[in-house]
Design an enzyme around this catalytic site. Structure first.
Site: not given
Length: 213
Positions: A59-60, A62, A64, A102-103, A124, A136, A138, A164
Site C-alpha cells: 500500500r502506498i 499519502s 492524511c 498531505e492533501g 475536490t 493531484d 502527488r 498510481k
C-alpha cells in the site's frame, strides 16, 4: 503528477531509524527514509521478509492527518490505511509506504482551504485547481526509491488509483496486480468518492457507492 527529475533518499548510518512497531494489526517494522530535496521523512512499515515467490502486497499511502489521525469521515484515507495493514497481517507479509504528501501533495493548510471551498459546493478536484494547484500534485518517485531500497520490484498494489499504478510501472516497480481498496464509504464522502471515479478514473463501483446514499 510525477516528473523525470531524480529524487534522493537518505538513511541515518549512526543510529538507524529502524525499529519494531507493535500494532493492533501485528508486529511491523518501521523504517524512515529522509528525502533530501524536501527535507521530509517518509516511512516504510514492513511485515515479514520482502523476498518470496509472490509479488509483495504493498500500500502506498499519502499522509492524511484529518483521516489517519482524527478519524475524519470526509475521505476514506483512515479506513484504507487500517484495511491495508490488516490485509498485510492476514497475508503474513507486505509493506505500507507512508508518504508525507498531505492533501494530494498540496500540504495541510492548502487542503483545509480546499475543504472550505468544498463546504461551499466545489468538488475536490476543482477546489485544488481554484487554489492554483494541480488536481493531484502527488509524486510517487520517492515511493519507488523506497521500494527499491527494500529490494521490492514487483507488487500487488492496494489502490483504486490508476495514475498510481501507471507511475509505479513507469518508475521500475512492476504492478503485477491492482487490488481495489473500497472501504470507509459513507454519507459524508459519497460525493468525494464519486468525483474520484468520474473525473480521476478511480476503480470504485459507483453503483455500490450510490447504494449507500
Amino acid at each position: 503528477m510525477g516528473s523525470n527529475n531524480e529524487v534522493s533518499i537518505h538513511e541515518a548510518k549512526d543510529i538507524p531509524a529502524d525499529a519494531s512497531l507493535p500494532t493492533e494489526f501485528g508486529n511491523f517494522r518501521i523504517r524512515v527514509f529522509h528525502e533530501q530535496s524536501t527535507k521530509l521523512d517518509h516511512v516504510a512499515l514492513t511485515l515479514g521478509d520482502m523476498i518470496g515467490p509472490d509479488p509483495v502486497l504493498v500500500r502506498i499511502h499519502s499522509e492524511c492527518l484529518t483521516g489517519d489521525a482524527f478519524g475524519s469521515l470526509r475521505c476514506d484515507c483512515g479506513p484504507q490505511l487500517k484495511s491495508a495493514m490488516e490485509l498485510i497481517h492476514e497475508a503474513g507479509w507486505g509493506c505500507v509506504v507512508y508518504l508525507r504528501q498531505e492533501g494530494r501533495g498540496i500540504g495541510l493548510r492548502e487542503k483545509i482551504k480546499a475543504y472550505h471551498l468544498q463546504d461551499e459546493g466545489v468538488d475536490t478536484l476543482d477546489a485544488n485547481i481554484m487554489l492554483g494547484h494541480p488536481a493531484d500534485a502527488r509524486d510517487y518517485r520517492i515511493a519507488a526509491e523506497i521500494l527499491k531500497a527494500l529490494n521490492i520490484t514487483g507488487v500487488s498494489l492496494l489502490t483504486n488509483n490508476p495514475d498510481k499504478v501507471q507511475q509505479m510501472n513507469n518508475l521500475g516497480i512492476e504492478v503485477i496486480e491492482q487490488i481495489p481498496l473500497v472501504v470507509g464509504v459513507g454519507a459524508d464522502n459519497i460525493e468525494y468518492l464519486s468525483t474520484k471515479v468520474q473525473r480521476m478514473g478511480h476503480s470504485i463501483d459507483l453503483e455500490s457507492i450510490n447504494d449507500k446514499k
